[in-house]
Design a protein around this motif. Structure first.
Motif, PDB file in Angstrom:
ATOM      1  N   GLY A 164       0.699  -1.026   0.064  1.00 17.91           N
ATOM      2  CA  GLY A 164      -0.043  -0.058   0.117  1.00 17.91           C
ATOM      3  C   GLY A 164       0.759   1.290  -0.074  1.00 17.91           C
ATOM      4  N   ASN A 165       2.250   1.150   0.717  1.00 19.83           N
ATOM      5  CA  ASN A 165       2.786   2.287   0.884  1.00 19.83           C
ATOM      6  C   ASN A 165       3.609   2.780  -0.476  1.00 19.83           C
ATOM      7  OD1 ASN A 165       2.139   0.819   3.296  1.00 19.83           O
ATOM      8  ND2 ASN A 165       2.654   2.890   4.376  1.00 19.83           N
ATOM      9  N   ILE A 166       4.234   1.394  -0.883  1.00 25.71           N
ATOM     10  CA  ILE A 166       5.340   1.330  -2.091  1.00 25.71           C
ATOM     11  C   ILE A 166       4.920   1.143  -3.251  1.00 25.71           C
ATOM     12  CG2 ILE A 166       7.601   0.488  -2.567  1.00 25.71           C
ATOM     13  CD1 ILE A 166       7.929   0.358   0.509  1.00 25.71           C
ATOM     14  N   TRP A 167       3.921   0.259  -3.407  1.00 28.70           N
ATOM     15  CA  TRP A 167       3.326   0.366  -4.945  1.00 28.70           C
ATOM     16  C   TRP A 167       2.067   1.238  -5.080  1.00 28.70           C
ATOM     17  CZ3 TRP A 167      -1.511  -2.315  -4.853  1.00 28.70           C
ATOM     18  CH2 TRP A 167      -1.918  -2.592  -6.152  1.00 28.70           C
ATOM     19  N   ARG A 168       1.070   1.211  -4.118  1.00 30.94           N
ATOM     20  CA  ARG A 168      -0.271   1.710  -4.344  1.00 30.94           C
ATOM     21  C   ARG A 168      -0.139   3.315  -4.092  1.00 30.94           C
ATOM     22  NH1 ARG A 168      -5.470   2.063  -2.274  1.00 30.94           N
ATOM     23  NH2 ARG A 168      -7.077   0.869  -3.581  1.00 30.94           N
ATOM     24  N   ILE A 208       0.447  -9.013  -6.493  1.00 32.49           N
ATOM     25  CA  ILE A 208       1.424  -7.981  -6.601  1.00 32.49           C
ATOM     26  C   ILE A 208       2.492  -8.496  -5.728  1.00 32.49           C
ATOM     27  CG2 ILE A 208       1.899  -5.395  -6.184  1.00 32.49           C
ATOM     28  CD1 ILE A 208      -0.435  -5.705  -7.916  1.00 32.49           C
ATOM     29  N   ALA A 209       2.021  -8.959  -4.547  1.00 33.97           N
ATOM     30  CA  ALA A 209       3.293  -9.408  -3.927  1.00 33.97           C
ATOM     31  C   ALA A 209       4.226 -10.593  -4.645  1.00 33.97           C
ATOM     32  CB  ALA A 209       2.606 -10.050  -2.666  1.00 33.97           C
ATOM     33  N   GLY A 210       3.306 -11.228  -5.468  1.00 32.33           N
ATOM     34  CA  GLY A 210       4.090 -12.169  -6.142  1.00 32.33           C
ATOM     35  C   GLY A 210       4.946 -11.530  -7.173  1.00 32.33           C
ATOM     36  N   TRP A 211       4.601 -10.193  -7.612  1.00 30.09           N
ATOM     37  CA  TRP A 211       5.577  -9.370  -8.558  1.00 30.09           C
ATOM     38  C   TRP A 211       6.830  -9.124  -7.989  1.00 30.09           C
ATOM     39  CZ3 TRP A 211       1.919  -5.283 -10.854  1.00 30.09           C
ATOM     40  CH2 TRP A 211       0.741  -5.768 -11.723  1.00 30.09           C
ATOM     41  N   THR A 212       6.795  -8.944  -6.404  1.00 28.59           N
ATOM     42  CA  THR A 212       7.940  -8.600  -5.861  1.00 28.59           C
ATOM     43  C   THR A 212       9.069  -9.794  -5.683  1.00 28.59           C
ATOM     44  OG1 THR A 212       7.093  -9.119  -3.599  1.00 28.59           O
ATOM     45  CG2 THR A 212       6.761  -6.972  -4.300  1.00 28.59           C
ATOM     46  N   LEU A 213       8.421 -11.016  -5.560  1.00 25.72           N
ATOM     47  CA  LEU A 213       9.213 -12.158  -5.658  1.00 25.72           C
ATOM     48  C   LEU A 213       9.779 -12.308  -7.007  1.00 25.72           C
ATOM     49  CD1 LEU A 213       7.189 -14.797  -3.952  1.00 25.72           C
ATOM     50  CD2 LEU A 213       9.043 -13.482  -2.772  1.00 25.72           C
ATOM     51  N   LYS A 220      10.728  -6.063  13.873  1.00 30.00           N
ATOM     52  CA  LYS A 220      11.557  -5.434  14.631  1.00 30.00           C
ATOM     53  C   LYS A 220      12.866  -5.254  13.799  1.00 30.00           C
ATOM     54  CE  LYS A 220      11.355  -5.650  19.047  1.00 30.00           C
ATOM     55  NZ  LYS A 220      11.680  -6.256  20.502  1.00 30.00           N
ATOM     56  N   VAL A 221      13.311  -6.355  13.010  1.00 30.84           N
ATOM     57  CA  VAL A 221      14.292  -6.399  12.193  1.00 30.84           C
ATOM     58  C   VAL A 221      14.016  -5.552  10.799  1.00 30.84           C
ATOM     59  CG1 VAL A 221      16.279  -7.507  11.125  1.00 30.84           C
ATOM     60  CG2 VAL A 221      15.062  -8.281  13.482  1.00 30.84           C
ATOM     61  N   MET A 222      12.868  -6.122  10.357  1.00 30.11           N
ATOM     62  CA  MET A 222      12.235  -5.668   8.966  1.00 30.11           C
ATOM     63  C   MET A 222      12.193  -4.156   8.691  1.00 30.11           C
ATOM     64  SD  MET A 222       9.002  -6.514   6.636  1.00 30.11           S
ATOM     65  CE  MET A 222       8.325  -5.152   7.724  1.00 30.11           C
ATOM     66  N   MET A 223      11.424  -3.891   9.735  1.00 30.90           N
ATOM     67  CA  MET A 223      11.095  -2.123   9.547  1.00 30.90           C
ATOM     68  C   MET A 223      12.252  -1.143   9.579  1.00 30.90           C
ATOM     69  SD  MET A 223       8.031  -1.434   9.007  1.00 30.90           S
ATOM     70  CE  MET A 223       6.760  -2.428  10.044  1.00 30.90           C
ATOM     71  N   PHE A 275      16.487  -4.789  -2.087  1.00 27.72           N
ATOM     72  CA  PHE A 275      14.910  -3.832  -1.741  1.00 27.72           C
ATOM     73  C   PHE A 275      13.819  -4.817  -2.221  1.00 27.72           C
ATOM     74  CE2 PHE A 275      11.675  -2.022  -4.007  1.00 27.72           C
ATOM     75  CZ  PHE A 275      11.451  -0.915  -3.221  1.00 27.72           C
ATOM     76  N   PHE A 276      14.092  -5.557  -3.118  1.00 25.28           N
ATOM     77  CA  PHE A 276      12.533  -6.317  -3.547  1.00 25.28           C
ATOM     78  C   PHE A 276      12.454  -7.659  -2.326  1.00 25.28           C
ATOM     79  CE2 PHE A 276      13.263  -4.851  -8.002  1.00 25.28           C
ATOM     80  CZ  PHE A 276      11.763  -4.139  -7.956  1.00 25.28           C
ATOM     81  N   VAL A 277      13.471  -8.027  -1.700  1.00 31.27           N
ATOM     82  CA  VAL A 277      13.140  -8.966  -0.729  1.00 31.27           C
ATOM     83  C   VAL A 277      12.449  -8.350   0.387  1.00 31.27           C
ATOM     84  CG1 VAL A 277      14.011 -10.224   1.286  1.00 31.27           C
ATOM     85  CG2 VAL A 277      15.225 -10.438  -1.110  1.00 31.27           C
ATOM     86  N   MET A 278      12.926  -7.157   0.788  1.00 27.92           N
ATOM     87  CA  MET A 278      12.359  -6.231   1.967  1.00 27.92           C
ATOM     88  C   MET A 278      11.033  -5.871   1.468  1.00 27.92           C
ATOM     89  SD  MET A 278      14.868  -6.269   3.728  1.00 27.92           S
ATOM     90  CE  MET A 278      13.887  -5.700   5.075  1.00 27.92           C
ATOM     91  N   LEU A 279      10.731  -5.460   0.448  1.00 29.37           N
ATOM     92  CA  LEU A 279       9.306  -5.205  -0.156  1.00 29.37           C
ATOM     93  C   LEU A 279       8.445  -6.410   0.126  1.00 29.37           C
ATOM     94  CD1 LEU A 279       7.457  -3.185  -0.902  1.00 29.37           C
ATOM     95  CD2 LEU A 279       8.221  -3.560  -3.334  1.00 29.37           C
ATOM     96  N   ALA A 280       8.986  -7.550  -0.285  1.00 27.70           N
ATOM     97  CA  ALA A 280       8.105  -8.965  -0.352  1.00 27.70           C
ATOM     98  C   ALA A 280       7.830  -9.122   1.157  1.00 27.70           C
ATOM     99  CB  ALA A 280       8.877 -10.087  -0.890  1.00 27.70           C
ATOM    100  N   LEU A 281       8.807  -9.158   2.045  1.00 34.28           N
ATOM    101  CA  LEU A 281       8.543  -9.297   3.624  1.00 34.28           C
ATOM    102  C   LEU A 281       7.634  -8.338   4.260  1.00 34.28           C
ATOM    103  CD1 LEU A 281      12.437 -10.089   4.737  1.00 34.28           C
ATOM    104  CD2 LEU A 281      10.400 -11.715   4.196  1.00 34.28           C
ATOM    105  N   ALA A 282       7.642  -6.782   3.555  1.00 31.93           N
ATOM    106  CA  ALA A 282       6.474  -6.021   4.196  1.00 31.93           C
ATOM    107  C   ALA A 282       5.335  -6.325   3.580  1.00 31.93           C
ATOM    108  CB  ALA A 282       7.080  -4.580   3.704  1.00 31.93           C
ATOM    109  N   ALA A 283       5.174  -6.991   2.567  1.00 34.86           N
ATOM    110  CA  ALA A 283       4.053  -7.419   1.853  1.00 34.86           C
ATOM    111  C   ALA A 283       3.479  -8.513   2.640  1.00 34.86           C
ATOM    112  CB  ALA A 283       4.210  -7.575   0.312  1.00 34.86           C
TER     113      ALA A 283
END
Ligand code: PHE
Length: 447
Positions: free
Chosen positions: A25-29, A106-111, A172-175, A307-315
């Motif tokens: 929602g934050n980074i893609w939408r 969309i989360a699949g796209w990040t993978l 705590k680590v991801m954010m 970056f895309f790993v972090m985005l996938a984890l945030a998703a």
């Protein structure tokens, strides 16, 4: 209550709730909607919606969830048994499954983009190649279905094990890592030649662009991004101890969530304008511009992959909270085991996700729906991600004010001596501002 999980600490809850809020929602939408709706004007209305509508509704959801200790349906039932009010909860549950369905695409796209970036696809490619890669990618039916299935499988396997375990530690680590990577990207983006034009688009509102759609999309995005209007915060609130201060938690979640969205804009728009790319490309925007940057930055292959790993984890922390809504409903109300509920609802999301995953060119019908002239994913995003979350937020405001009553909510918000200095303003907001504003914006779409 004893069998329900509980967040372990104050910071733990904020991180888990922020984990739900911060995501695609934050980074893609957010960037694609801002790009489509005139930039700064959208940003301005969006921030106003977060403060005026988002925060009051978040408090309403958290307090209702914690006071009842129940899921999205059970909470309404607990307060007004034998009435139809719990249908709000059914709407929440359906919305959550539908959002999960296209969100996972969309989360699949990040993978997929993680693999592509790591494999060097974007090394020294120009912007035209990047756009071509994206078009081919979303038009590959097998790959799209596979990525969707992988992402839903990941979500289900975590949710079937129970919620709080690990989620807090993980966030705590991801954010902070996500934050750090976004700041680095922002610094890079701002130094690109022509960045000022992107900044002007992002920060200088052009009020001549104002129209009803901008309002609906900004309002819907505020609810979507804060995980409101579909019972997510209500459900997470039900795992919250009475000691926690709801106001402070809500404020923290809103601040973290909004900062991440704003940061994303500071990356995307300067980069876009420096490449002379159009900001109004729709859902593909982020996937069309970021790889161009990764192709230029020294070490961009590894950096981009990270970056895309972090985005996938945030998703993933968002899809976990989405799936938790129907799952906690089925556990509490239908006495299903967690495992069974998670697989069942994950399966439903997978099924409903299929048309979205095939709407990027694989299947003509889904890629341009005859009556709507848009693709299925965009339609689902609009119906569930804008309209339904707005309706859900409206209904929860009405329920808290007219059925549960604001004094009960206030008692919950200020439980165990937690102060609430802005109580009066909150009542004003939830009683008048939220219902009226949401109604006006929704109705204006149909006339
Ligand atoms: N807020 C999440 C995001 O912005 C999406 C979401 C909505 C998650 C509703 C849970 C519930 O990515």
């Amino acid at each position: 209550m004893a069998s329900r999980g509980k967040w372990s600490s104050h910071v733990g809850f904020i991180l888990a709730a922020a984990g739900s809020a911060v995501g695609l929602g934050n980074i893609w939408r957010f960037p694609y909607l801002a790009g489509k709706n005139g930039g700064a004007l959208f940003v301005l209305i969006y921030i106003a919606c977060v403060i005026v509508l988002g925060l009051p509704v978040m408090l309403a959801e958290l307090s209702l969830g914690r006071a009842t200790g129940k899921n999205a349906v059970g909470a309404f039932r607990a307060i007004r048994p034998g009435t139809k009010w719990h249908w709000i909860g059914y709407l929440n549950v359906v919305t959550a499954v539908m959002v999960l369905s296209f969100y996972s695409v969309i989360a699949g796209w990040t993978l997929g983009y993680f693999v592509k970036t790591l494999g060097g696809t974007f090394k020294s490619t120009g912007k035209d190649d990047v756009v071509a890669v994206f078009s081919r990618f979303i038009a590959s039916p097998g790959l799209q279905l596979l990525l969707l299935a992988i992402f839903i499988f990941l979500t289900v396997s975590i949710v079937s094990k129970g919620v709080s375990a690990g989620l807090e530690k993980f966030s705590k680590v991801m954010m902070p890592a996500l934050f750090a990577i976004l700041i680095l990207l922002m610094v890079y983006s701002l130094t690109l030649p022509g960045a000022e034009r992107g900044l002007a688009f992002y920060l200088k509102p052009d009020f001549s662009e104002i129209n009803g759609r901008v309002f609906l999309e900004a309002m819907g995005q505020a609810f979507f991004s804060l995980s409101l209007g579909m019972g997510a915060m209500l459900t997470y609130g039900s795992y919250l101890s009475k000691k926690e201060k709801l106001v402070a938690s809500a404020a923290w979640v809103a601040v973290i969530d909004t900062s991440v969205a704003l940061l994303a804009g500071f990356i995307i728009f300067p980069a876009l304008f420096s490449q002379n790319m159009a900001p109004d490309q729709g859902p593909g925007l982020v996937f069309a511009i970021l790889p161009v940057i990764f192709g230029k930055i020294p070490g961009g292959t590894l950096f981009g992959a990270f970056f895309f790993v972090m985005l996938a984890l945030a998703a993933l922390t968002s899809t976990i909270s989405l799936l938790e809504i129907p799952v906690s409903f089925l556990i509490d109300e239908k006495k299903l085991t967690r495992r069974r509920a998670a697989w069942l609802m994950g399966g439903a999301a997978l099924l409903f996700g299929i048309p979205s995953s095939l709407s990027g060119g694989s299947v003509k019908f889904f890629s341009r729906l005859p009556a709507f002239h848009i693709d299925f994913l965009s339609l689902w995003d609009k119906v569930w991600g804008n309209i339904s979350v707005s309706v859900g937020s409206l209904l929860i405001a009405l329920f808290v004010v007219h059925v549960w009553k604001t004094d009960k909510a206030l008692a919950e918000i200020s439980a165990e001596g937690a102060g609430f200095r802005l109580a009066r303003i909150w009542i004003l907001a939830i009683k008048y501002v939220c219902p009226l504003l949401i109604l006006v914006v929704l109705v204006s779409q149909f006339i």
